[in-house]
Enzyme design. Sequence first.
Site, short mmCIF file in Angstrom:
data_model
loop_
_atom_site.label_atom_id
_atom_site.label_comp_id
_atom_site.label_asym_id
_atom_site.label_seq_id
_atom_site.Cartn_x
_atom_site.Cartn_y
_atom_site.Cartn_z
N GLN A 151 43.28 50.76 47.89
CA GLN A 151 42.00 50.25 48.55
C GLN A 151 41.33 50.78 49.80
OE1 GLN A 151 42.49 46.42 46.40
NE2 GLN A 151 41.65 46.53 44.51
N GLY A 168 49.78 44.51 15.94
CA GLY A 168 48.65 43.45 15.78
C GLY A 168 48.05 44.03 16.82
N THR A 178 37.54 44.24 47.76
CA THR A 178 38.20 44.26 46.93
C THR A 178 37.51 43.09 46.38
OG1 THR A 178 40.09 42.98 47.37
CG2 THR A 178 40.07 45.17 48.42
N CYS A 179 38.40 42.83 45.37
CA CYS A 179 38.35 41.80 44.24
C CYS A 179 38.64 40.09 44.87
CB CYS A 179 38.11 41.73 42.93
SG CYS A 179 40.72 42.14 42.77
N ASN A 180 39.98 40.70 45.79
CA ASN A 180 40.38 39.56 46.07
C ASN A 180 39.47 38.78 47.41
OD1 ASN A 180 41.96 38.15 44.67
ND2 ASN A 180 42.97 39.34 44.19
N ARG A 181 39.04 39.77 48.32
CA ARG A 181 38.90 39.42 49.55
C ARG A 181 37.29 41.15 50.57
NH1 ARG A 181 42.88 39.43 52.74
NH2 ARG A 181 44.64 39.72 51.37
N GLU A 214 46.36 41.20 23.12
CA GLU A 214 46.00 42.23 25.12
C GLU A 214 47.05 42.34 25.31
OE1 GLU A 214 43.22 39.77 27.24
OE2 GLU A 214 43.52 41.88 28.83
N SER A 253 48.74 40.26 49.32
CA SER A 253 48.15 40.06 48.10
C SER A 253 48.03 38.74 47.43
CB SER A 253 48.37 40.99 47.25
OG SER A 253 48.06 42.35 49.03
#
Lengths: 286, 350
Positions: free
Chosen positions: B125, B194, B55-58, B197, B114
Site C-alpha cells: 500500500q 460445506g 488504507t482501511c486502518n489509517r 467462509e 499494523s
Amino acid sequence: MFENLDLSDRGVFLTATTLYGLAAALGLYGILRPKPYPRIGVLPLVAVAFLIQTLALNLRGTVVGGCPLGNPYEVSQFIAWSAALLYFIVGPACRLRLLGFFTAASAATLGLIAALLPAWDYPYTTGRFGGEPWIELHAALAIFSYGVLAILALVSAMFLLQQHGLKHKRHQGIYALLPSVQQLDTIASRLLLTGTICLSAALIFGALFWFENPDRVPVFKLSMTGIVGFGYLLVLLLRLRQQLVTRRHAYATILLFILALLSLWPVQSARHPGSPQAQPDLQQNP
Amino acid sequence: MSHAHPQSLFVLGCSHHETPLEVRERFTLSPERIPALLQALQQCSNLSESLVLATCNRFEIYAHARNEKALPDIREILCQTLEVETALLNAHAYRLQNLNAIQHAFSLAAGLDSQILGETEILGQMKQALAIAQEFENTGPVLNRLFEKSFQSAKIVRTQTGIDKGQISIGNIAADLAKRIFGKLHKNRVLLIGSGEVGQRTAQALKNRGVHDLTVSNRTAENAQALAQTLEARELPFQELTQSLHQFDTIISSTAAPGHILSREDFQTAQRTRPARPFFLIDLAMPRDLDPALDSLENCYLYNLDDLAAIANENLARRSDECQPARTLLNTQAWQLWLQLRRRALMPAD
C-alpha cells in the site's frame, strides 16, 4: 597415499570426531535460535570432517594392508564415514537440510564412544582377509550398507519427531525445520530398498566364501548377520506389501539398526575369541 | 507535539491505534478521490512535497513543508476534501515531525504499526501511494528518499528478525501444516465440505500454495455448484462423500451440521486402500463435523478451530517478542536517514 605423513591415525580420527561435534553443535544452535536455520555452516564442517576421516581411514588402511574393518573401533569409524558419504548423496537430492545435523551428531557420538573405549581398538592380524578380494568386497559392502541403514534410522527418527509434532500440535523450533512426514516416509522406503540390496549382496559374497571355507567362518557371526539381514528383508517385504508403513516402519528400522550395531560386538568377538591380547599389535605390521 | 519547523518533514493522520472505527469511517477516502486531494496539496504554495496514504486502518498525509503555514493549509484542504469539521480532525489526528516522522514511516513499512503485527500488505500500500504521488509529481527528493529507505529498512528488519515469521491467519496456518504433512502441494487432492467462509478462505490459501485439485461438496446442490464456480473446483455429491474419502489427502469441513458428519470408521475404511498416505483433516465447523476420535488414527492429522487459533496466538506472541529488536534496528536506520537529509541541507538542524 599419505604414508609419508607423520600422523597418528587415532589423532586424525579424533580431529574428525571433533569437527563432527562442532557441526552438530552449530546445527543445534541453528535449530534453537529464532532466526532461520543457516543454509551454510553444517555442510562445510561435515565435509571437512569427512575428508579428515577419509585420511584417517587411509592411514589405518595402509598400516593394516586392507580395508580397516578389523575391530569395533575401525568398524565404528567406517560406519560414521559411510553415513557421512550417504548424507552428501541423500541430503542435497532430497533437500533434507536437517539431515546434516543428525548425521554430524551420530558420527560425533559414534566417534566419541570409539575414542572413549580404547579396548575396542585391539590388535589383530593384519592382512586378515588373506588377499581374498570377495571377502574384502563383502566387508566393504556390508559396512557401506550399515551406512545406508544408519541414514535410514536417522530419517526414521526425523519422521517420528515430525509426526510427534503434528500429532501433539507442536510447530515451533525443530518441527518447523523438519521435512514433511510424507517426504521422510518416501525417502525411508528408498533407503530401505538400497540398504537391503547392499546388505544382501554383502551376505551373498560372504556366503560364497563360507561355502568354500566353512571352518573359517564362526557360526555365531553367521547367525547374527543372518538375523540382521533377514530382519531387513522382512521389513522390506512388509513395506512393499504396505503392511508395515509410517510409524511402525520407522520404529522397525530404528530397532533393526540398533540390533545391527549391537551385533557388531559379538561378531567381532566371535572372530577374535582371544582379543585384545591374543594378537600382535597392528602397529608392528606395517 | 513540537511546532513545525520551517522546511520540515511531517506526517498528519489518524489510525486504528487512537481513532475509533466510527471516526475512521469519516476519514475514509476512496481511491478515485485521492488524485483530487493530491492536486489540491500540490497547489498549496507552503508545501514542497506531499503524499497520501489511505488504507482501511489509517489515513495519513506525508508532507515536506516550506514554512510553518503549511500545516494549517493541509488541515483546511483535508477538511474540505473529507467534508469533516476541523474540530474532529484536531481531536483525532496525530502529527509527527522530522525524525519522529521518519521513524513512524519505517515502523509502518515493517508492519510494526499494523493491526496484524508484522503483516506485509502495508508495504504494498505504501509503494502504491508513492507511485500515485510520483505520477502526479507531488513527491521530491525528501519523500522519495523517505519511502525508498522505508522499504529497504522493512526488508532488513524482516530478514534479521522474526517479525513476520509464523502464520497468523487460519488459512495460511492450515497451508503450512499441509506442507509439513505432504511437502509440495501441487499433487495434493483437497476436499472442501460445506460453504463456511473460513473453509473457503482455507481452500483458497491452499490453492495459493499450489493445490490444483480441489473438490467441493455440499448438502445443497445449488450451493455446491456456486462454490465450485467461485473456487474453480469440481463437485462431489454429498451422498457419495463417505465412499470417496480415499481419493483425498486434505479434507476441510465447514458445515452447519448439528453433529459429526464423518466418523473414525469412515476413515479407517478409507485408509485401507492407502495406508501409507496421510490424511490431513481440518475441522472448522462449530459444532465439530469430524469425530475427535479420528486424531488417534495412525497417519491421520486432525486440527480443529481451537488448534489453529492456538497456533495463531503463539505465532503472534513470538512476533511481539521480536518487536523491540525490530524497533531498535529501525531507529538506527531512521537516524542514518535523518543525518543524510540534514547533511544535504534538505532538513532543518533542530
